[in-house]
Each structure stands twice: as structure tokens, then as C-alpha cells.
Design a protein around this motif. Structure first.
Motif, PDB file in Angstrom:
ATOM      1  N   MET A 195      -8.785  -3.966  -6.443  1.00 16.93           N
ATOM      2  CA  MET A 195      -9.111  -2.849  -5.571  1.00 16.93           C
ATOM      3  C   MET A 195      -8.250  -2.901  -4.319  1.00 16.93           C
ATOM      4  SD  MET A 195     -11.367  -0.943  -6.883  1.00 16.93           S
ATOM      5  CE  MET A 195     -12.632  -0.060  -6.084  1.00 16.93           C
ATOM      6  N   PHE A 196      -7.807  -1.741  -3.898  1.00 17.63           N
ATOM      7  CA  PHE A 196      -7.021  -1.619  -2.682  1.00 17.63           C
ATOM      8  C   PHE A 196      -7.949  -1.335  -1.505  1.00 17.63           C
ATOM      9  CE2 PHE A 196      -3.678   0.118  -5.633  1.00 17.63           C
ATOM     10  CZ  PHE A 196      -2.756  -0.894  -5.428  1.00 17.63           C
ATOM     11  N   SER A 197      -7.544  -1.758  -0.314  1.00 18.94           N
ATOM     12  CA  SER A 197      -8.232  -1.304   0.887  1.00 18.94           C
ATOM     13  C   SER A 197      -7.789   0.131   1.136  1.00 18.94           C
ATOM     14  CB  SER A 197      -7.853  -2.191   2.077  1.00 18.94           C
ATOM     15  OG  SER A 197      -6.503  -1.975   2.434  1.00 18.94           O
ATOM     16  N   ASP A 198      -8.493   0.830   2.019  1.00 30.31           N
ATOM     17  CA  ASP A 198      -8.106   2.219   2.310  1.00 30.31           C
ATOM     18  C   ASP A 198      -6.688   2.303   2.842  1.00 30.31           C
ATOM     19  OD1 ASP A 198     -10.483   3.252   1.423  1.00 30.31           O
ATOM     20  OD2 ASP A 198     -11.388   3.385   3.423  1.00 30.31           O
ATOM     21  N   THR A 199      -6.308   1.370   3.681  1.00 29.71           N
ATOM     22  CA  THR A 199      -4.962   1.383   4.262  1.00 29.71           C
ATOM     23  C   THR A 199      -3.903   1.134   3.201  1.00 29.71           C
ATOM     24  OG1 THR A 199      -5.837   0.596   6.369  1.00 29.71           O
ATOM     25  CG2 THR A 199      -3.467   0.348   6.007  1.00 29.71           C
ATOM     26  N   SER A 200      -4.118   0.143   2.356  1.00 26.85           N
ATOM     27  CA  SER A 200      -3.113  -0.148   1.337  1.00 26.85           C
ATOM     28  C   SER A 200      -3.086   0.942   0.260  1.00 26.85           C
ATOM     29  CB  SER A 200      -3.313  -1.527   0.721  1.00 26.85           C
ATOM     30  OG  SER A 200      -4.574  -1.629   0.111  1.00 26.85           O
ATOM     31  N   ARG A 201      -4.228   1.566  -0.035  1.00 26.17           N
ATOM     32  CA  ARG A 201      -4.261   2.679  -0.987  1.00 26.17           C
ATOM     33  C   ARG A 201      -3.460   3.850  -0.439  1.00 26.17           C
ATOM     34  NH1 ARG A 201      -9.819   4.621  -1.816  1.00 26.17           N
ATOM     35  NH2 ARG A 201     -10.037   2.606  -2.786  1.00 26.17           N
ATOM     36  N   THR A 202      -3.631   4.147   0.827  1.00 27.40           N
ATOM     37  CA  THR A 202      -2.886   5.238   1.452  1.00 27.40           C
ATOM     38  C   THR A 202      -1.391   4.943   1.437  1.00 27.40           C
ATOM     39  OG1 THR A 202      -4.755   5.786   2.865  1.00 27.40           O
ATOM     40  CG2 THR A 202      -2.608   6.578   3.572  1.00 27.40           C
ATOM     41  N   ALA A 203      -1.008   3.730   1.758  1.00 25.62           N
ATOM     42  CA  ALA A 203       0.412   3.353   1.755  1.00 25.62           C
ATOM     43  C   ALA A 203       0.978   3.405   0.339  1.00 25.62           C
ATOM     44  CB  ALA A 203       0.584   1.964   2.361  1.00 25.62           C
ATOM     45  N   ALA A 204       0.237   2.901  -0.622  1.00 23.00           N
ATOM     46  CA  ALA A 204       0.708   2.916  -2.014  1.00 23.00           C
ATOM     47  C   ALA A 204       0.846   4.347  -2.521  1.00 23.00           C
ATOM     48  CB  ALA A 204      -0.248   2.121  -2.903  1.00 23.00           C
ATOM     49  N   THR A 205      -0.089   5.183  -2.172  1.00 21.52           N
ATOM     50  CA  THR A 205      -0.031   6.584  -2.597  1.00 21.52           C
ATOM     51  C   THR A 205       1.156   7.291  -1.943  1.00 21.52           C
ATOM     52  OG1 THR A 205      -2.419   6.610  -2.916  1.00 21.52           O
ATOM     53  CG2 THR A 205      -1.327   8.748  -2.734  1.00 21.52           C
ATOM     54  N   ALA A 206       1.358   7.072  -0.660  1.00 21.23           N
ATOM     55  CA  ALA A 206       2.492   7.685   0.033  1.00 21.23           C
ATOM     56  C   ALA A 206       3.813   7.223  -0.578  1.00 21.23           C
ATOM     57  CB  ALA A 206       2.456   7.355   1.527  1.00 21.23           C
ATOM     58  N   LEU A 207       3.914   5.951  -0.904  1.00 21.83           N
ATOM     59  CA  LEU A 207       5.128   5.428  -1.534  1.00 21.83           C
ATOM     60  C   LEU A 207       5.326   6.030  -2.921  1.00 21.83           C
ATOM     61  CD1 LEU A 207       7.542   3.521  -1.402  1.00 21.83           C
ATOM     62  CD2 LEU A 207       6.059   1.710  -2.278  1.00 21.83           C
ATOM     63  N   ALA A 208       4.232   6.186  -3.668  1.00 23.01           N
ATOM     64  CA  ALA A 208       4.314   6.794  -5.004  1.00 23.01           C
ATOM     65  C   ALA A 208       4.790   8.239  -4.912  1.00 23.01           C
ATOM     66  CB  ALA A 208       2.952   6.725  -5.696  1.00 23.01           C
TER      67      ALA A 208
END
Length: 141
Positions: free
Chosen positions: A1-14
Motif C-alpha cells: 500500500m502506498f501512502s497518500d503522498t507516494s500514491r499522488t507522486a506515483a500517479t503524477a509520474l505515471a
């Protein structure tokens, strides 16, 4: 599971990575089949219709869930690749700059109708595929 911050960063990078892929594919298609200001811009038209169909297909086939991997794949494909691939701003410019105003109006009208229809058809196909794969998965258990 990602934290909200890392999920947002991963999504932005994707999304950014997918956008680069989609834009590069669109550019390469124009290099292979360049549009001409004197004729119907068939390459841009085909890109927009195909991209809208694939976007609709993705909406229907990829569940809109909270699972991190699914959300990132969906963002990469839909908001990155397919949004970078389709060309709404270029479509608008081509429509108003074609040498023949009639050809411009025809292009704008056909693209508008067929891209919306393609997105609808893609969504319906994706839903059918998703439903069919769900049924197959239940029968296999």
C-alpha cells in the motif's frame, strides 16, 4: 500500500510518462502520414477517433477502484498515454485553418460526432469485456 503522498507522486509520474509516450506516438504517426492543409486532415482525425475509442474501452475495462496498482495503470493509460495521443487543441486549429472553410466545417463536425461515438462504443466494449472476464473467472473457481 502506498501512502497518500507516494500514491499522488506515483500517479503524477505515471501520467507524465504516459503523456510522453502518447505524444511521441502521435508525432510518429504524423511523420509517417503527414496532414496537408489543402485536404482533410485524416491522420489527426484517425488519431482522435481511435484515441477516444481506446479511452472509452479503458473506462469500461479497467475498474475505477482504489487499488493502487489499478489506479496507477488507469492513470498511465487514460490520462497519460491516450490524452497525450489525442489532439484536441490541434484538431481545433486544423478545423479553422484549413484552406477550404467547407472542409474545415466537415472536419470539425465529423470529428466531434465520431470521437464521441467512438468513446461510447469503446466504453460499451470495455464493459462487455470486463463483464465477460468476470463471468469466466467465476466459472473457473
Amino acid at each position: 500500500m502506498f501512502s497518500d503522498t507516494s500514491r499522488t507522486a506515483a500517479t503524477a509520474l505515471a501520467v507524465a510518462t504516459g503523456g510522453a509516450v502518447g505524444a511521441a506516438c502521435r508525432y510518429q504517426m504524423w511523420r509517417w502520414w503527414p496532414d496537408d492543409a489543402m485536404h482533410f486532415p485524416l491522420t489527426t482525425f484517425a488519431i482522435n477517433v481511435a484515441g477516444c475509442f481506446l479511452f472509452g474501452l479503458s473506462i469500461g475495462a479497467i475498474p475505477d477502484g482504489d487499488q493502487d496498482s489499478t489506479a496507477i495503470v488507469r492513470a498511465f493509460l487514460m490520462y497519460g498515454v491516450l490524452s497525450g495521443f489525442t489532439t484536441f487543441s490541434f484538431f481545433a486549429v486544423q478545423g479553422v485553418t484549413l484552406t477550404s472553410p467547407r472542409m474545415g466545417l466537415l472536419y470539425l463536425a465529423l470529428t466531434s460526432v465520431l470521437t464521441v461515438g467512438a468513446a461510447w462504443a469503446g466504453r460499451a466494449c470495455g464493459w462487455v469485456l470486463s463483464t465477460r472476464s468476470s463471468r469466466v473467472g467465476r466459472h473457473a473457481q
